[in-house]
Scaffold this motif. Structure first.
Motif, short mmCIF file in Angstrom:
data_model
loop_
_atom_site.label_atom_id
_atom_site.label_comp_id
_atom_site.label_asym_id
_atom_site.label_seq_id
_atom_site.Cartn_x
_atom_site.Cartn_y
_atom_site.Cartn_z
N ILE A 145 0.81 -1.22 0.00
CA ILE A 145 0.00 0.00 0.00
C ILE A 145 0.85 1.27 0.00
O ILE A 145 0.67 2.16 -0.82
N MET B 61 -6.59 -1.67 4.43
CA MET B 61 -6.05 -0.36 4.08
C MET B 61 -5.85 -0.24 2.58
O MET B 61 -5.41 -1.17 1.91
N ASP C 40 -4.72 3.18 1.33
CA ASP C 40 -3.72 4.24 1.15
C ASP C 40 -3.35 4.77 2.53
O ASP C 40 -4.10 4.61 3.50
N VAL C 41 -2.18 5.40 2.61
CA VAL C 41 -1.70 5.93 3.89
C VAL C 41 -1.00 7.26 3.65
O VAL C 41 -0.38 7.47 2.59
N PHE D 161 3.27 -0.28 4.83
CA PHE D 161 1.87 -0.62 5.07
C PHE D 161 1.40 -1.53 3.93
O PHE D 161 1.62 -1.24 2.75
N CYS E 131 -7.80 7.02 -1.63
CA CYS E 131 -6.54 7.64 -1.23
C CYS E 131 -6.80 8.82 -0.31
O CYS E 131 -7.94 9.30 -0.21
N SER F 35 -4.75 -6.10 7.55
CA SER F 35 -3.83 -5.00 7.27
C SER F 35 -2.64 -5.10 8.20
O SER F 35 -2.76 -5.53 9.35
N CYS G 262 -8.61 -1.31 12.14
CA CYS G 262 -9.50 -0.16 12.02
C CYS G 262 -10.88 -0.68 12.38
O CYS G 262 -11.66 -1.08 11.51
N PHE H 73 -0.06 8.49 11.25
CA PHE H 73 -0.36 7.87 9.96
C PHE H 73 -1.88 7.85 9.77
O PHE H 73 -2.60 7.27 10.58
N TYR H 74 -2.34 8.46 8.70
CA TYR H 74 -3.76 8.43 8.34
C TYR H 74 -3.96 7.39 7.25
O TYR H 74 -3.25 7.41 6.22
N GLY H 75 -4.91 6.48 7.43
CA GLY H 75 -5.16 5.45 6.43
C GLY H 75 -6.62 5.38 6.06
O GLY H 75 -7.51 5.62 6.89
#
Length: 707
Positions: A212, A292, A294-295, A234, A420, A251, A281, A308-310
């Protein structure tokens, strides 16, 4: 078995007694790209605009597509400064096709890797008809140019153009996560260009992964323990730690140390610091873990503040929800540095991954070389004892999962899948700092959302691409204040905020956009960063509460509408936002659906209108914010019965309607005369005859029977 697996996986989340965030399904506003002052770039015959490199140092966006690379003006991407083609040779295309790949789509060169080198050049790789190849590229005097090195790209760039991958260039070294072979059966996480090192081909390390993203966190300079920089990976993969009849994907977050050079005997040229953990999550209403897609790494201060935002989407079920989860780097570090390991245990001749309760060697397996290790005589990974290296080779998986701090997602939304994410930071009028999320979707739009102390607000949705083309990539330039997006068909650019969308004080304040505020002096919605400090007291902004009580009242204009008895009358009303509800009143009495009135899509229809329907009709938009209703009068109509003897104030409108009707009648008459003249002329010239028309009619059955 699968049911037990699901319950064991999600049990703690389902039984959580804390508050579960509601579903945020509706953006407050919906815009098109053109109305948002956006720009679109596409080149005839070129597809797959899915790789981007922001070069703010030279003011260009380097855009990788299929067999082409562009240098576009960062201020306006419609200005193409340069372009270079990197096409597959006919021989390579034929070889690719002979191996069973699609000649038209797969046997092309898809640009996948774009990184800036320390010397200012760029490192670029493409799939090259399933023979991944890399090269160096320069941008000098406004010209893009490839050096023609034709470097081997195996392990750096994917073979397959649809295969997910990840890469990061750090201090001249390329870190990549992809597959080493044509069949896509040998996954690898590798460092190359100078000092090559990679993962081992073991399912305990990587088990059918989907890569990812990869992020570099430079903690080495500021770490009090003398720890090393980290490269975080990730991905999702088939879980080895659960028993089920079907494959269950989870993930993961993994990490390696930048200074890792492998072991002396064990793990030669292999990572000694590769550790991975499950990334949760948790959504209580779902049965299987979300995956997941995208990060984005956001660091407002030093490395300890990194988050980190996913974006996550469901697997194997028909759920239509997507989610955004955030993870603090300190929580990830704690799992890797202090957590327990999993180990493979044979129970009744059946291998099973369980929690490891035995002794852990010293130095700790998977740890970077830090001050403590140096004091014990281990200055590099080559010095680590075989006991430590063998332990991490057999047990790279952590027992504990990494969870978001709130134990739940920041945002959950039903609808088009999230694809994304990027996150920007901005300072509000009161000096508070807010993170603004821009989320791409599979329907070709981008959502703009902010979390105000647990209250998530989707400010707007902007439709970027026609025909619902999924957003494949997002890039953010805080210097330019612009967002860049790519899809299969085009690349687009839009500003992070367009405050003049909001035409009234209440509309501007209720938007709760941290970039915008209402200027009471200029009577307009302005960008906060453009407001002078001495005028801040005259600018209204209320982000956490959405309090619009300081806004002055706005009167709507009155429209006089005439009708004939027995006709249907339509009165239009456009609500202030997608979250507002419309209320109609006639002569200050509420209007409800009946035999006389019908409300559809906020429009009021008066059926079989009569003299008794004359009067004043008002449409108001009611929007709730923090428990308070804000009412805006959107439209006011005065409905009058049409007659010859009307007062002078209405006469000009009637005369205008009459003039319009007469003009339309004149146009229709002229067109009819032209048509008659054309038909007459064709008869006169013999182009059309009555006999010919009849003959064609008679011949048609014979001609049809001849087929």
């Amino acid at each position: 078995m699968l049911l037990l697996l699901i319950l064991s996986f999600w049990g703690p989340a389902v039984l959580t007694s804390g508050q579960v965030r509601p579903l945020y399904g509706t953006p407050r506003k919906t815009f098109t790209l053109s109305s948002n002052r956006g720009h679109v770039f596409r080149e005839e015959g070129v597809w797959n605009y899915s790789t981007m490199l922001l070069r703010e140092d030279i003011g260009v966006l380097i855009l990788g597509a299929r067999e082409a690379i562009f240098a576009l003006d960062l201020a306006n991407i419609t200005h193409k400064k340069s372009m270079v083609k990197w096409e597959v040779t006919p021989e390579m295309r034929k070889t690719c096709s002979n191996k069973g790949k699609n000649l038209a789509t797969e046997c092309q060169n898809y640009i996948r890797i774009l990184h800036k080198m320390p010397d200012g050049r760029m490192y670029v790789c493409g799939t090259n008809a399933f023979i991944p190849t890399c090269d160096y590229m320069s941008y000098t005097d406004g010209i893009l140019a490839l050096e023609g090195k034709q470097l081997d790209g195996k392990g750096k760039c994917p073979f397959d153009p649809v295969q997910r991958y990840a890469s990061e260039l750090v201090d001249g070294e390329l870190y990549s996560a992809t597959f080493m072979n044509f069949l896509g059966s040998e996954p690898v996480v590798m460092r190359s260009l100078n000092d090559t090192i990679r993962t081992d081909f073991l399912t305990s390390w990587l088990n059918e992964p989907i890569f990812i993203g990869m992020k570099h966190v430079a903690e080495g300079k500021e770490n009090p323990q003398g720890d090393d920089d980290k490269i975080y990976l990730f991905f999702s993969e088939t879980a080895v730690e659960y028993d089920s009849y079907t494959k269950l994907e989870v993930s993961r977050v993994a990490r390696v140390c930048k200074g890792d050079v492998g072991g002396q005997r064990t793990l030669q040229k292999k990572w000694t610091s590769f550790l991975k953990a499950r990334l949760d999550c948790p959504l209580p209403q779902t049965k299987l873990p979300f995956l997941m897609q995208d990060v984005f790494l956001f660091c407002p201060g030093d490395w300890t503040t990194c988050v980190f935002y996913g974006v996550f989407t469901p697997q194997m079920d028909m759920s239509q929800y997507s989610a955004v989860c955030a993870y603090r780097i300190e929580d990830i570090t704690e799992v890797f540095s202090e957590g327990k390991f999993k180990t493979l245990h044979n129970e009744n001749s059946i291998p099973k991954w369980v929690t490891y309760h035995g002794d852990v060697p010293d130095p700790r397996p998977g740890a970077c070389i830090n001050n403590d290790a140096r004091q014990k005589g281990f200055s590099k990974s080559l010095d680590l004892p075989d006991k430590t290296l063998q332990f991490i080779k057999d047990r790279p998986l952590m027992d504990q999962a990494v969870k978001p701090p709130s134990q739940q997602p920041l945002l959950v939304k039903k609808g088009a899948a999230f694809t994304c994410i990027v996150v920007a930071s901005t300072t509000a009028l009161d000096g508070s700092i807010h993170q603004v999320m821009f989320i791409g979707t599979a329907s070709g739009s981008v959502l703009k959302a902010v979390d105000y102390n647990g209250n998530m607000v989707i400010i707007e949705e902007v439709h970027l691409f026609k025909h619902s083309e999924p957003v494949k990539i997002l890039r953010l330039s805080t210097t330019m204040g612009q967002l860049y997006a790519g899809s299969e068909v085009a690349a687009v650019q839009m500003p992070l905020s367009t405050c003049d969308h909001y035409t009234s004080c209440m509309d501007c304040v209720l938007a709760r956009d941290p970039y915008c505020g209402w200027d009471l002096i200029s009577n307009s919605c302005i960008a906060i960063n453009s407001a002078r400090p001495d005028t801040h007291g005259e600018v209204v902004q209320s982000l956490r509460d959405g309090n619009a009580t300081r806004c002055p009242a706005v009167e709507s204009t009155k429209t006089i509408k005439l009708f004939h008895p027995g006709n249907m009358v339509r009165l239009l009303c456009q609500p202030g936002s997608n979250l507002a509800r419309v209320q109609w009143r006639v002569n200050d009495h509420p209007v409800e659906n009946s035999n006389m009135y019908h409300i559809q899509h906020n429009t009021l229809f008066i059926l079989n209108a009569s003299d008794s329907d004359t009067g004043h009709y008002t449409c108001t938009s009611v929007e709730s914010s923090n428990g308070k209703d804000y009412v805006t009068k959107i439209a006011t109509y005065e409905l009058r019965l049409w007659n010859i003897q009307m007062d002078a104030s209405v006469q000009p409108q009637v005369q205008e309607q009459r003039n319009t009707l007469l003009a339309l009648q004149a146009v229709v008459t002229i067109l009819m005369l032209v048509l008659v003249a054309l038909v007459t002329w064709n008869f006169y010239k013999g182009h059309i005859t009555i006999a010919r028309c009849f003959n064609k009619t008679e011949e048609s059955p014979r001609s049809m029977s001849s087929y």
